[in-house]
Design a protein around this motif. Sequence first.
Motif, PDB file in Angstrom:
ATOM      1  N   SER A 161     -49.980 -20.423 -25.806  1.00 41.23           N
ATOM      2  CA  SER A 161     -50.010 -18.819 -25.177  1.00 41.23           C
ATOM      3  C   SER A 161     -49.108 -18.792 -24.247  1.00 41.23           C
ATOM      4  O   SER A 161     -48.701 -17.499 -23.859  1.00 41.23           O
ATOM      5  N   MET A 162     -48.965 -19.674 -23.255  1.00 41.62           N
ATOM      6  CA  MET A 162     -48.372 -19.581 -21.989  1.00 41.62           C
ATOM      7  C   MET A 162     -47.167 -20.547 -21.952  1.00 41.62           C
ATOM      8  O   MET A 162     -47.465 -21.997 -22.275  1.00 41.62           O
ATOM      9  N   ILE A 163     -45.875 -20.216 -21.641  1.00 44.25           N
ATOM     10  CA  ILE A 163     -44.840 -21.112 -21.451  1.00 44.25           C
ATOM     11  C   ILE A 163     -44.187 -20.905 -20.324  1.00 44.25           C
ATOM     12  O   ILE A 163     -43.530 -19.998 -19.779  1.00 44.25           O
ATOM     13  N   GLU A 164     -44.087 -21.857 -19.168  1.00 46.97           N
ATOM     14  CA  GLU A 164     -43.432 -21.892 -18.174  1.00 46.97           C
ATOM     15  C   GLU A 164     -42.282 -22.541 -17.963  1.00 46.97           C
ATOM     16  O   GLU A 164     -42.062 -23.849 -18.606  1.00 46.97           O
ATOM     17  N   ILE A 165     -41.085 -21.994 -17.478  1.00 44.06           N
ATOM     18  CA  ILE A 165     -39.794 -22.725 -17.626  1.00 44.06           C
ATOM     19  C   ILE A 165     -39.386 -22.996 -16.044  1.00 44.06           C
ATOM     20  O   ILE A 165     -39.360 -22.158 -15.181  1.00 44.06           O
ATOM     21  N   MET A 166     -39.043 -24.384 -15.802  1.00 48.61           N
ATOM     22  CA  MET A 166     -38.591 -24.730 -14.467  1.00 48.61           C
ATOM     23  C   MET A 166     -36.970 -24.510 -14.481  1.00 48.61           C
ATOM     24  O   MET A 166     -36.218 -25.102 -15.449  1.00 48.61           O
ATOM     25  N   THR A 167     -36.397 -23.518 -13.655  1.00 46.21           N
ATOM     26  CA  THR A 167     -34.960 -22.966 -13.658  1.00 46.21           C
ATOM     27  C   THR A 167     -34.387 -22.867 -12.437  1.00 46.21           C
ATOM     28  O   THR A 167     -35.013 -22.628 -11.310  1.00 46.21           O
ATOM     29  N   SER A 168     -33.103 -22.931 -12.487  1.00 49.52           N
ATOM     30  CA  SER A 168     -32.501 -22.713 -11.121  1.00 49.52           C
ATOM     31  C   SER A 168     -32.429 -21.302 -10.992  1.00 49.52           C
ATOM     32  O   SER A 168     -32.150 -20.770  -9.928  1.00 49.52           O
ATOM     33  N   GLY A 169     -32.670 -20.613 -11.966  1.00 49.94           N
ATOM     34  CA  GLY A 169     -32.678 -19.025 -11.821  1.00 49.94           C
ATOM     35  C   GLY A 169     -31.275 -18.476 -12.178  1.00 49.94           C
ATOM     36  O   GLY A 169     -31.151 -17.154 -12.342  1.00 49.94           O
ATOM     37  N   ASN A 170     -30.156 -19.301 -12.151  1.00 53.72           N
ATOM     38  CA  ASN A 170     -28.931 -18.585 -12.357  1.00 53.72           C
ATOM     39  C   ASN A 170     -28.913 -17.818 -13.845  1.00 53.72           C
ATOM     40  O   ASN A 170     -28.271 -16.717 -13.692  1.00 53.72           O
ATOM     41  N   MET A 171     -29.254 -18.477 -14.861  1.00 49.48           N
ATOM     42  CA  MET A 171     -29.089 -17.715 -16.234  1.00 49.48           C
ATOM     43  C   MET A 171     -29.794 -16.390 -16.198  1.00 49.48           C
ATOM     44  O   MET A 171     -29.617 -15.736 -17.076  1.00 49.48           O
ATOM     45  N   LEU A 172     -30.820 -16.333 -15.495  1.00 57.39           N
ATOM     46  CA  LEU A 172     -31.614 -14.938 -15.401  1.00 57.39           C
ATOM     47  C   LEU A 172     -30.712 -13.893 -15.023  1.00 57.39           C
ATOM     48  O   LEU A 172     -31.527 -12.753 -15.264  1.00 57.39           O
ATOM     49  N   ALA A 173     -29.717 -14.061 -14.271  1.00 55.10           N
ATOM     50  CA  ALA A 173     -29.115 -12.995 -13.663  1.00 55.10           C
ATOM     51  C   ALA A 173     -28.502 -12.092 -15.078  1.00 55.10           C
ATOM     52  O   ALA A 173     -28.234 -10.891 -14.706  1.00 55.10           O
ATOM     53  N   VAL A 192     -35.201 -14.693 -23.791  1.00 56.97           N
ATOM     54  CA  VAL A 192     -36.011 -15.855 -23.577  1.00 56.97           C
ATOM     55  C   VAL A 192     -37.505 -15.373 -23.490  1.00 56.97           C
ATOM     56  O   VAL A 192     -38.541 -15.875 -23.922  1.00 56.97           O
ATOM     57  N   VAL A 193     -37.790 -14.193 -22.657  1.00 59.47           N
ATOM     58  CA  VAL A 193     -39.080 -13.780 -22.533  1.00 59.47           C
ATOM     59  C   VAL A 193     -39.855 -13.305 -23.965  1.00 59.47           C
ATOM     60  O   VAL A 193     -40.859 -13.481 -24.245  1.00 59.47           O
ATOM     61  N   ASP A 194     -38.948 -12.650 -24.800  1.00 62.17           N
ATOM     62  CA  ASP A 194     -39.384 -12.131 -26.064  1.00 62.17           C
ATOM     63  C   ASP A 194     -39.536 -13.269 -26.823  1.00 62.17           C
ATOM     64  O   ASP A 194     -40.385 -13.202 -27.797  1.00 62.17           O
ATOM     65  N   ALA A 195     -38.877 -14.450 -26.686  1.00 58.43           N
ATOM     66  CA  ALA A 195     -39.186 -15.574 -27.403  1.00 58.43           C
ATOM     67  C   ALA A 195     -40.525 -16.385 -27.318  1.00 58.43           C
ATOM     68  O   ALA A 195     -40.975 -17.058 -27.972  1.00 58.43           O
ATOM     69  N   GLY A 196     -40.884 -16.101 -26.101  1.00 59.84           N
ATOM     70  CA  GLY A 196     -42.087 -16.775 -25.528  1.00 59.84           C
ATOM     71  C   GLY A 196     -42.313 -16.879 -24.275  1.00 59.84           C
ATOM     72  O   GLY A 196     -43.441 -17.605 -23.769  1.00 59.84           O
ATOM     73  N   ALA A 197     -41.382 -17.081 -23.225  1.00 63.10           N
ATOM     74  CA  ALA A 197     -41.442 -17.453 -21.990  1.00 63.10           C
ATOM     75  C   ALA A 197     -42.329 -16.542 -21.169  1.00 63.10           C
ATOM     76  O   ALA A 197     -41.967 -15.262 -21.359  1.00 63.10           O
ATOM     77  N   THR A 198     -43.512 -16.921 -20.362  1.00 59.33           N
ATOM     78  CA  THR A 198     -44.321 -16.099 -19.488  1.00 59.33           C
ATOM     79  C   THR A 198     -44.273 -16.163 -18.375  1.00 59.33           C
ATOM     80  O   THR A 198     -44.738 -15.263 -17.422  1.00 59.33           O
ATOM     81  N   SER A 199     -43.386 -17.362 -17.689  1.00 58.05           N
ATOM     82  CA  SER A 199     -43.324 -17.327 -16.190  1.00 58.05           C
ATOM     83  C   SER A 199     -42.241 -18.356 -16.023  1.00 58.05           C
ATOM     84  O   SER A 199     -41.728 -19.275 -16.903  1.00 58.05           O
ATOM     85  N   PHE A 200     -41.757 -18.326 -14.787  1.00 58.43           N
ATOM     86  CA  PHE A 200     -40.282 -19.110 -14.351  1.00 58.43           C
ATOM     87  C   PHE A 200     -40.807 -19.681 -12.786  1.00 58.43           C
ATOM     88  O   PHE A 200     -41.499 -19.019 -12.037  1.00 58.43           O
ATOM     89  N   SER A 201     -40.438 -21.057 -12.862  1.00 54.94           N
ATOM     90  CA  SER A 201     -40.575 -21.472 -11.315  1.00 54.94           C
ATOM     91  C   SER A 201     -39.033 -21.506 -10.870  1.00 54.94           C
ATOM     92  O   SER A 201     -38.368 -22.577 -11.641  1.00 54.94           O
ATOM     93  N   ILE A 202     -38.789 -21.008  -9.755  1.00 55.49           N
ATOM     94  CA  ILE A 202     -37.527 -20.989  -9.398  1.00 55.49           C
ATOM     95  C   ILE A 202     -37.395 -21.182  -8.058  1.00 55.49           C
ATOM     96  O   ILE A 202     -38.131 -20.919  -7.054  1.00 55.49           O
ATOM     97  N   PRO A 203     -36.260 -21.991  -7.651  1.00 55.80           N
ATOM     98  CA  PRO A 203     -36.060 -22.385  -6.093  1.00 55.80           C
ATOM     99  C   PRO A 203     -35.234 -21.313  -5.524  1.00 55.80           C
ATOM    100  O   PRO A 203     -34.045 -20.927  -6.091  1.00 55.80           O
ATOM    101  N   LEU A 204     -35.507 -20.995  -4.307  1.00 60.62           N
ATOM    102  CA  LEU A 204     -34.520 -20.167  -3.336  1.00 60.62           C
ATOM    103  C   LEU A 204     -34.395 -20.659  -2.164  1.00 60.62           C
ATOM    104  O   LEU A 204     -35.501 -20.812  -1.491  1.00 60.62           O
ATOM    105  N   PHE A 205     -33.474 -21.375  -1.600  1.00 60.78           N
ATOM    106  CA  PHE A 205     -33.377 -22.028  -0.319  1.00 60.78           C
ATOM    107  C   PHE A 205     -33.006 -21.131   0.929  1.00 60.78           C
ATOM    108  O   PHE A 205     -33.204 -21.468   1.826  1.00 60.78           O
ATOM    109  N   SER A 206     -32.315 -19.793   0.593  1.00 60.73           N
ATOM    110  CA  SER A 206     -32.520 -19.014   1.735  1.00 60.73           C
ATOM    111  C   SER A 206     -32.224 -17.511   0.910  1.00 60.73           C
ATOM    112  O   SER A 206     -31.544 -17.491   0.028  1.00 60.73           O
ATOM    113  N   ASN A 207     -32.507 -16.871   1.639  1.00 63.65           N
ATOM    114  CA  ASN A 207     -32.183 -15.241   1.134  1.00 63.65           C
ATOM    115  C   ASN A 207     -30.608 -14.827   1.786  1.00 63.65           C
ATOM    116  O   ASN A 207     -30.082 -13.812   1.681  1.00 63.65           O
ATOM    117  N   HIS A 208     -30.069 -15.663   2.733  1.00 58.80           N
ATOM    118  CA  HIS A 208     -28.701 -15.584   3.043  1.00 58.80           C
ATOM    119  C   HIS A 208     -27.773 -16.225   1.986  1.00 58.80           C
ATOM    120  O   HIS A 208     -27.677 -17.514   1.728  1.00 58.80           O
TER     121      HIS A 208
END
Length: 632
Positions: free
Chosen positions: A424-436, A444-460
């Motif tokens: 019932s829950m699907i977590e995807i570890m991702t760089s986040g680039n493709m979610l742009a 992806v969310v409609d297909a079943g993804a419920t959460s994403f684990s995303i790295p961010l190294f600076s807001n700059h």
Amino acid sequence: MTKNMQGSINSLMVMLTRSCQFACDYCEVALGPESMPLPILMRAIDLLMTTDDERCQLRFWGGEPLIKWASIKKAVDYAQKRAVTAKKSIKFMITTNGYLLDEKKLRYLEKNNFEAMLSFDGNEYAHDRHRHLKNRKGTYTRTLENLRRLASYNIPYFVNLVVTPDTVGVLSDSLEFLKNNSIASVQICYRCGVAWRRKASGELLAQLENFLGRGNRADFIMNFHNDCEPTMLSQEILVDVDGRIYYDAAIFLEKKFPSLKKSYELGNIGGIKNIGRLYASKPELRKRFLLACSEPQKKIFLNNEGLGLKMKAFFEQRNQGSISSNEHPVIGPVAAQGFREQNKILIELDIDAVFMKIEGPCLNDCVFCRQKTSSAFDALPSILERLGNGRGSVSKKLCLIGNEPMLHPKITQILRKIKKSGFSMIEIMTSGNMLADPAFTKKVVDAGATSFSIPLFSNHADVHDAIVGRKGACNSVIRGIENALRSGAQAFIHTNLIRQNIAHCLELERFVRKQLALPFAIFTIRPKTSNLAFPRLMPAYAEIISRLTGVKSMVGFPLCVTQKVQAELFKNENEISDSMKLYFLDQGFVKLRRCSGCIFIKKCAGIFREYARFFPTDEIRPITARHANTIH
């Protein structure tokens, strides 16, 4: 390195001039008045832009390149513009004797993303023994002054120390001298083109052992981390002043091995269309080198090659125990198990999820990793078979991990199958680039993804993009986070604390927690095969304590260090993605003997063995019962 892990050549040396103020005894370059015309210099930059890599480096060489300062500035301006057009990130490097460095030049180098290699041979005796002006006047005093000036700027640099058979006896003292002058790091280069007798080569290794035996940090010597041996088989590519292209040993050894230029020549700057085609392996270079040698020259080559291999073995032996793999020691074996077997392991670790790794390439080329662009995608039938074998999992959450799971061309089909398998829950570890891409995110969310684990190294953007090696990545990740939230998914944000972003972590934490209103965790970086060596990534604990006091998000650091930085010692686990929980457990931590008296010894992760090898451990002190009331 000239060639990255995927096979694309991403750097190029340009011989700006054969002119030099110095007349160093061991220099085998045929010096003269010739300099590189600007049209050839611009063509060299055009050639560099044909690299398949998104990151590239232009290296200025000589002679003494600072003599042609105007050419450097014109080249930088042109290269920066060409990099924008070619959608590449460019850096610069200069190899210099340091004699002409001044404040104006240093400000320019700092502003324009330069790294510097400054030639300096140690104490006054060792340096002036061979590095002098044409009138035989020593260069020690002025070079040392300019080296100290360079060290005061925010310019990555290192010292190139040439050791010769007649200066090898003071090598340990020279290294100690440089360390005591707060020099960042040193690359040791033994003199090539002369025979090293057994006594001299043995003394070289003994001097290194002596320096390290005094308790000096191994990371001070760059040879621990680079793959430069044997030096005579360097794979660097150089454009000479006349536009002819060579493997660089043809130039830095041209007086001693004049026939090598013919064997190592690659063509003219106008006739090469793709820099990637110039690559040669070290065995191939060795074959070419020997074909160019007379019998006496072969003896010199084999002697120098042997010394290089001894140096390589010396440093590798002292690096034993380092993690030399890019694979996670726990994640791989756990993810390879069936889901029921995973449950038995992970429930004991308080992780209520199972994991499936999807093989494939990665979009980023992070400084703390090695880009994996050639990895083949897992075949869909294989993935579905693993899902079928995993029925009956106790956990109802599945985490997709890998280099970039969402790059798989059948990702939405995979997600639907996972959902139908009872998760019932699907977590995807991702760089986040493709979610742009909002449309892709919704699919992806409609297909079943419920959460994403995303790295961010600076807001700059410039900081994040430099760390991940992808221009525009920061803005893509932030847009991707927003798209994920709008599509109804959760997002867990984390960062890895490294030297390259430590100045921005406090601000990044505020940005994620307050502006994005999302959970955030700061993880330590683990030693592994990476674009930058571990000591160039990991901040010392003393620096972490001084610069991060007040953060609330540290995870995976020694608790005695964490205690001095943030009020709450133990972070709320609900703020950490399950993927990163497994990442945290998947580390080669050790504990020092002094830790035995700590009341949190069972709860504390400890430190990396590699950290203790490269850094002082003075900040590691047991937390006693009398300090317990200060800990939350």
